[in-house]
Design an enzyme around this catalytic site. Structure first.
Site, PDB file in Angstrom:
ATOM      1  CD  GLU A 143      -3.162   0.849   2.108  1.00  0.00           C
ATOM      2  OE1 GLU A 143      -4.202   0.283   1.722  1.00  0.00           O
ATOM      3  OE2 GLU A 143      -2.983   1.246   3.275  1.00  0.00           O
ATOM      4  CG  HIS A 192       5.432 -29.288   4.993  1.00  0.00           C
ATOM      5  ND1 HIS A 192       6.009 -30.510   4.729  1.00  0.00           N
ATOM      6  CD2 HIS A 192       5.936 -28.883   6.187  1.00  0.00           C
ATOM      7  CE1 HIS A 192       6.814 -30.843   5.729  1.00  0.00           C
ATOM      8  NE2 HIS A 192       6.789 -29.879   6.621  1.00  0.00           N
ATOM      9  CE  LYS A 227     -11.711   2.229   0.709  1.00  0.00           C
ATOM     10  NZ  LYS A 227     -11.144   3.099   1.777  1.00  0.00           N
TER      11      LYS A 227
END
Length: 543
Positions: free
Chosen positions: A354, A385, A503
């Site tokens: 960000e 793993h 947004k």
């Protein structure tokens, strides 16, 4: 030397050293001593990076050509380093010791910071002493932090990391974190909570964040259904607001005495040091919270005053500049070998991507070089793993940060101490194999599919032990690393306009969700999906 000349010199060196392999570098006498650096309880080991003395000197010259010293002064003095929003980025001021004055525009902001911490301490003590009572008179024993981004990731990460440092009075209080917009986290959690004993912390800098306010409204409705108190009294007993916009919180209905304040010069992803850290203070007590601040402050002082050749944030930043811009490595794995740091990779994803996920410079012109890499990570033993196959034998170069505590379980059982030794062995083993490949262990008879090329650079951050102070220093180290990189790339790390347009578009689309299609309202794909949503909802509601 100007920046362009310093940059070209590094490009030339990278081309000249293109065939250098870490197995050769690690054979050099004094390699570890030359490329490992310490501050307090943190050791920064860069010996497995593809660095030479020549490269490091050239990187330091690059930093000088970018006037890093001036930028550091501006950051700490309160200059408007966030130029697109015309304000300073003074999260470092949140960490000042109480006795240090800090004047900004004629006001001692450290006095304001200490007042906010004192107000937070009052609420923390009420909870620890079981003096905060819910609507039925029962003491509060559950906190639910409602936030998103920096109001969620930072506090959650620190609370998880420092759980063992809870003072006795804090152990009776459970803490949960809610961030998802769709309500799935909250609806599941509410089924297991007692409304008479639950306090909701609404954390939002602007107090307009849709995700946070939607969850807060759901929590308010849940409490209203569980009690028959007037709403204002219910909110007073069961809600705390943390915001830089108290007027918005008043409008929402929160009581003035239940509000904690911070300031617009605190970026969301840097806000855990402020009253946004309320849940941290409840978890580890104010003494622990102040130790967290102190560790960060000592890293701040190191960053400000240490020579760049010994300066941990500067060295870490420049090493990654070398990897990203001159070694063409654009993926970065964060690998803590400590389950307590499980949420650190997600926290750093926000902090770095960000901040430095930018493609225009401070003048608004397109940048001519790569900036922030893609970050991801996982607890190291689990990641072994999962995606270590790609690290060791994939076609994508990746730089890795290994983070581990040297000491743990000192007073615990031998079996736990043995597990820590196993963890340390795995951490060092993975860093060794990434660097040396087949030469780490004799692989002379290996088949092609068993071949390890090595030469993958990694950094190892060794903490003497994990504590509030060392965690504070570690977080501040990464914050300052990000800032140094932004200076080299000439970008603004303190805004985040890239999250805004989505947004706005969501608010535009919201009235159309579930409604009859309006062909041509948007693009073909969006129009088609809106029509499908309408069709599905119509079928579900048709008898």
């Amino acid at each position: 030397m100007d920046k362009q000349k310093a940059w070209r010199r590094l490009e030339d060196t990278a081309q000249k050293d293109a065939n250098l392999h870490l197995k050769g570098l690690l054979m050099q006498p004094g390699r570890f001593e030359q490329f490992s650096f310490r501050h307090d309880e943190i050791l920064l080991d860069l010996s497995r990076q593809r660095l030479t003395s020549e490269v490091l000197d050239q990187l330091l010259s690059l930093a000088g050509s970018c006037h890093l010293d001036r930028w550091i002064d501006d950051l700490f003095s309160g200059a408007p380093v966030n130029q697109t929003e015309r304000r300073p980025a003074l999260h470092t001021a949140l960490r000042y010791p109480p006795q240090h004055a800090f004047n900004l525009d004629g006001r001692d902001i450290n006095s304001d910071v200490q007042s906010a911490l004192s107000a937070m301490e009052v609420l923390v003590n009420q909870l620890h002493k079981q003096q905060w009572r819910g609507f039925s008179g029962e003491p509060i024993d559950t906190l639910v932090n409602i936030g998103v981004g920096g109001s969620d990731l930072g506090p959650m990460m620190v609370c998880h990391a420092l759980e063992e440092f809870q003072p006795p009075r804090a152990r009776a209080i459970q803490t949960h974190f809610i961030s998802s917009m769709d309500g799935s986290q909250l609806s599941s959690l509410l089924q297991h909570l007692d409304p008479e004993r639950t306090l909701f912390i609404v954390s939002s800098k602007s107090f307009t964040t849709a995700d946070t306010l939607a969850n807060a409204a759901t929590a308010r409705d849940w409490l209203k259904q569980a009690s028959h108190m007037p709403e204002d009294l219910l909110l007073k007993r069961h809600f705390v607001g943390i915001t830089a916009c108290p007027d918005k919180a008043f409008e929402w209905g929160l009581a003035k005495e239940n509000l904690l304040h911070f300031w617009d010069w605190v970026g969301g992803r840097y806000s855990l040091w402020s009253t946004i850290g309320f849940s941290i203070a409840v978890r580890i007590g104010m003494k622990g919270f102040r130790a967290l601040l102190d560790g960060a402050w000592r890293m701040d002082e190191h960053f400000r005053h240490a020579d760049w050749s010994q300066n941990l944030p500067v060295l870490l930043a420049l090493t990654e500049i070398w990897n990203i811009n001159f070694q063409h490595i654009h993926a970065h794995a964060i690998l803590p070998y400590d389950g307590r740091l499980a949420h650190l990779p997600a926290y750093l994803e926000q902090l770095e991507m960000e901040s430095n996920g930018k493609s225009v410079d401070r003048c608004g012109q397109p940048v001519s070089h790569r900036t922030c890499p893609v970050l991801w990570g996982e607890i190291g033993p689990n990641a072994q793993h999962a995606f270590y196959q790609l690290l060791h034998q994939g076609s994508e170069p990746v730089m890795c940060d290994f983070i581990v505590a040297a000491s743990r379980y000192g007073k615990s059982s031998e079996s736990l101490q043995s597990q820590h030794r196993l963890t340390l062995a795995n951490c060092l083993a993975q860093a060794r194999v990434l660097a040396l490949g087949d030469d780490a262990i004799d692989q002379s008879s290996a088949s092609p599919w068993q071949h390890y090329a090595g030469n993958q650079p990694s950094t190892l951050l060794l903490l003497d032990q994990l504590s509030p102070a060392t965690l504070g220093a570690l977080i501040a180290l990464y914050e300052h690393k990000v800032f140094v990189q932004s200076v080299i790339w000439d970008i603004n790390p303190f805004d985040q306009w890239g999250v805004e347009l989505g947004k706005q578009m969501a608010n535009t689309l919201l009235p159309h969700i579930g409604q009859a299609p309006s062909p041509g309202a948007f693009d073909k794909a969006t129009d088609g999906l809106l029509a499908e949503l309408y069709r599905v909802n119509q079928e579900e509601t048709t008898p």
